[in-house]
Write a protein that holds these residues in place. Structure first.
Motif, PDB file in Angstrom:
ATOM      1  N   TRP A 169      84.544  27.799  78.884  1.00  0.00           N
ATOM      2  CA  TRP A 169      85.515  28.618  78.198  1.00  0.00           C
ATOM      3  C   TRP A 169      84.884  29.925  77.703  1.00  0.00           C
ATOM      4  O   TRP A 169      85.437  30.819  77.699  1.00  0.00           O
ATOM      5  N   VAL A 170      83.469  29.983  77.351  1.00  0.00           N
ATOM      6  CA  VAL A 170      82.857  31.153  77.134  1.00  0.00           C
ATOM      7  C   VAL A 170      82.877  32.135  78.404  1.00  0.00           C
ATOM      8  O   VAL A 170      83.303  33.270  78.245  1.00  0.00           O
ATOM      9  N   ASP A 171      82.469  31.542  79.639  1.00  0.00           N
ATOM     10  CA  ASP A 171      82.334  32.208  80.695  1.00  0.00           C
ATOM     11  C   ASP A 171      83.748  32.903  81.045  1.00  0.00           C
ATOM     12  O   ASP A 171      83.888  33.847  81.729  1.00  0.00           O
ATOM     13  N   ASP A 172      84.933  32.185  80.639  1.00  0.00           N
ATOM     14  CA  ASP A 172      86.084  33.059  80.758  1.00  0.00           C
ATOM     15  C   ASP A 172      86.499  34.385  79.955  1.00  0.00           C
ATOM     16  O   ASP A 172      87.284  35.148  80.680  1.00  0.00           O
ATOM     17  N   TYR A 173      85.602  34.437  79.089  1.00  0.00           N
ATOM     18  CA  TYR A 173      85.698  35.703  78.325  1.00  0.00           C
ATOM     19  C   TYR A 173      84.554  36.744  78.766  1.00  0.00           C
ATOM     20  O   TYR A 173      84.732  37.869  78.517  1.00  0.00           O
ATOM     21  N   ALA A 223      86.016  42.280  75.016  1.00  0.00           N
ATOM     22  CA  ALA A 223      87.315  42.710  74.535  1.00  0.00           C
ATOM     23  C   ALA A 223      88.208  43.139  75.652  1.00  0.00           C
ATOM     24  O   ALA A 223      89.366  42.907  75.433  1.00  0.00           O
ATOM     25  N   ARG A 224      87.893  43.470  76.862  1.00  0.00           N
ATOM     26  CA  ARG A 224      88.912  43.443  77.741  1.00  0.00           C
ATOM     27  C   ARG A 224      89.554  42.012  77.963  1.00  0.00           C
ATOM     28  O   ARG A 224      90.765  41.942  78.125  1.00  0.00           O
ATOM     29  N   ASN A 225      88.651  41.411  78.244  1.00  0.00           N
ATOM     30  CA  ASN A 225      89.122  39.852  78.769  1.00  0.00           C
ATOM     31  C   ASN A 225      90.153  39.200  77.482  1.00  0.00           C
ATOM     32  O   ASN A 225      91.087  38.465  77.747  1.00  0.00           O
ATOM     33  N   HIS A 252      95.560  37.803  75.641  1.00  0.00           N
ATOM     34  CA  HIS A 252      96.561  37.899  74.975  1.00  0.00           C
ATOM     35  C   HIS A 252      97.914  38.285  75.419  1.00  0.00           C
ATOM     36  O   HIS A 252      98.980  37.828  75.215  1.00  0.00           O
ATOM     37  N   GLN A 253      97.690  39.273  76.478  1.00  0.00           N
ATOM     38  CA  GLN A 253      98.922  39.932  77.213  1.00  0.00           C
ATOM     39  C   GLN A 253      99.592  38.724  78.097  1.00  0.00           C
ATOM     40  O   GLN A 253     100.792  38.534  78.198  1.00  0.00           O
ATOM     41  N   GLY A 299      98.507  36.523  64.723  1.00  0.00           N
ATOM     42  CA  GLY A 299      97.438  36.089  64.113  1.00  0.00           C
ATOM     43  C   GLY A 299      96.153  35.788  64.997  1.00  0.00           C
ATOM     44  O   GLY A 299      94.856  36.156  64.450  1.00  0.00           O
ATOM     45  N   ARG A 300      96.506  35.361  65.972  1.00  0.00           N
ATOM     46  CA  ARG A 300      95.237  35.199  67.024  1.00  0.00           C
ATOM     47  C   ARG A 300      94.903  36.453  67.481  1.00  0.00           C
ATOM     48  O   ARG A 300      93.361  36.622  67.430  1.00  0.00           O
ATOM     49  N   ARG A 301      95.420  37.505  67.543  1.00  0.00           N
ATOM     50  CA  ARG A 301      94.767  38.842  67.835  1.00  0.00           C
ATOM     51  C   ARG A 301      94.171  39.477  66.816  1.00  0.00           C
ATOM     52  O   ARG A 301      93.299  40.188  67.030  1.00  0.00           O
TER      53      ARG A 301
END
Length: 276
Positions: free
Chosen positions: A29-33, A122-124, A129-130, A188-190
Motif C-alpha cells: 500500500w505504501v509503495d503505491d504512493y 503528493a502527485r500520487n 483522488h481523481q 474529507g479524504r482529500r
C-alpha cells in the motif's frame, strides 16, 4: 494502518495467513504512493513487526471476547436495538488504540521521506483522488445510487448471508437516503491528505510525531465539519439498519451471523504471536 480492523471486518477464510503477513500488504500500500528505499523498507518492517506483536498480545484477546459475546447474543436471539448498538460500539472501540500504537510507525516512516519522495506522494495522492472521483462520482445520480446500494448489500451479506427481498429493499432504501455521503467522504479524504502534506513540510520538527498522531486520532476533525456530521449520523443509521435487517430476516440469517462470528473468533484464537 487500520489493516487489522479491515481484516476483522472482512471475516475472510484466510484471516490467519493475512494477519501474519500483513506487513507485506502495508508495504504494498505504501509503495503505491511513494517509492521507498531499502533502508526505509527494512525500518518499516521492523516497526510493523513490533506493532503486530503488541496487537497480537494486547488486542486479539479483546477481539475474541467481543466475538464470543456476539455469537452468544446471536444464538440467543438477543439482538434488539440496544444490543446491536452495543456491539457496534465495541467494534469501534478497537480503532483508537490501534491508531495510537501505529502513530510512531507512521511518523518514523514519514519523517524519513526526502523532498523527492514527498513530491511523489503528493502527485500520487492527487492521482488516486481523481481516479476515485471518476469511479464513484461519474454517471447519473441513479447509477451512483445503485452502485452504492450494491456495495452496501455486498458488505452486509458477508455477515448475514444472501438477503431476502425485504432485506434488500431495506438496504437499498437506506443507501438511497445517504444523499451526498460519497461526495462528502471523498472531500474529507482529500482534506486529510492535504493536512498530511502540510505537516510533511515540517517533518524535521520535534513536534512532527505529535502532528502525525493528531492526524490519525482526530481524522474526523481534520476531514471537516461535513464529514464529522456525516459520520455521526451514519453510525446511528448503520446500527438501525442492522437491527431492521435482523428483524426482517430468517433464522438462517442469524445462523450465518453466528457462524461468521465463531469462524473469525477461531481464526484469532489460532494465531500465534511469533514474528512472521
Amino acid at each position: 494502518m487500520a489493516l487489522f480492523v479491515l481484516l476483522l471486518l472482512s471475516a475472510c477464510s484466510s484471516t490467519r495467513t493475512a494477519y501474519r503477513y500483513a506487513d507485506w500488504g502495508v508495504s504494498w500500500w505504501v509503495d503505491d504512493y511513494v517509492t521507498l528505499t531499502a533502508e526505509q523498507e527494512q525500518r518499516l518492517a521492523r516497526d510493523f513487526d513490533n506493532l503486530r506483536q503488541w496487537h497480537c498480545t494486547a488486542e486479539l484477546p479483546r477481539y475474541r471476547q467481543w466475538l464470543t459475546e456476539l455469537a452468544r447474543d446471536t444464538r440467543a436471539g438477543d439482538l434488539d436495538r440496544a444490543r446491536v448498538s452495543y456491539h457496534q460500539q465495541r467494534l469501534f472501540e478497537f480503532i483508537p488504540g490501534l491508531l495510537e500504537q501505529a502513530a510512531p510507525t507512521a511518523a518514523n516512516l514519514l519523517a524519513s521521506l526526502s523532498d523527492e519522495q514527498v513530491a511523489e506522494l503528493a502527485r500520487n495522492m492527487a492521482r488516486n483522488h481523481q481516479e476515485m472521483e471518476e469511479k464513484f462520482l461519474l454517471g447519473s445520480p441513479q447509477a451512483r445510487a445503485d452502485a452504492r446500494a450494491e456495495r452496501t448489500i455486498e458488505r452486509i451479506e458477508n455477515w448475514l448471508g444472501t438477503l431476502n427481498t425485504r432485506q434488500q429493499r431495506i438496504a437499498r432504501e437506506w443507501s438511497e437516503n445517504r444523499g451526498r455521503q460519497t461526495e462528502i467522504w471523498l472531500e474529507g479524504r482529500r482534506n486529510w491528505q492535504l493536512a498530511l502534506l502540510e505537516a510533511l513540510e515540517e517533518r524535521d520538527s520535534p513536534a512532527f510525531g505529535e502532528r502525525v498522531r493528531y492526524l490519525l486520532l482526530n481524522s474526523a476533525e481534520v476531514r471537516g465539519d461535513a464529514y464529522k456530521e456525516m459520520m455521526t449520523e451514519s453510525r446511528a443509521a448503520m446500527a438501525e439498519l442492522m437491527y431492521e435487517l435482523i428483524e426482517a430476516g430468517a433464522p438462517s440469517h442469524l445462523a450465518h451471523l453466528e457462524e461468521r462470528a465463531v469462524e473469525l473468533r477461531g481464526d484469532f484464537r489460532a494465531l500465534t504471536c511469533e514474528p512472521a
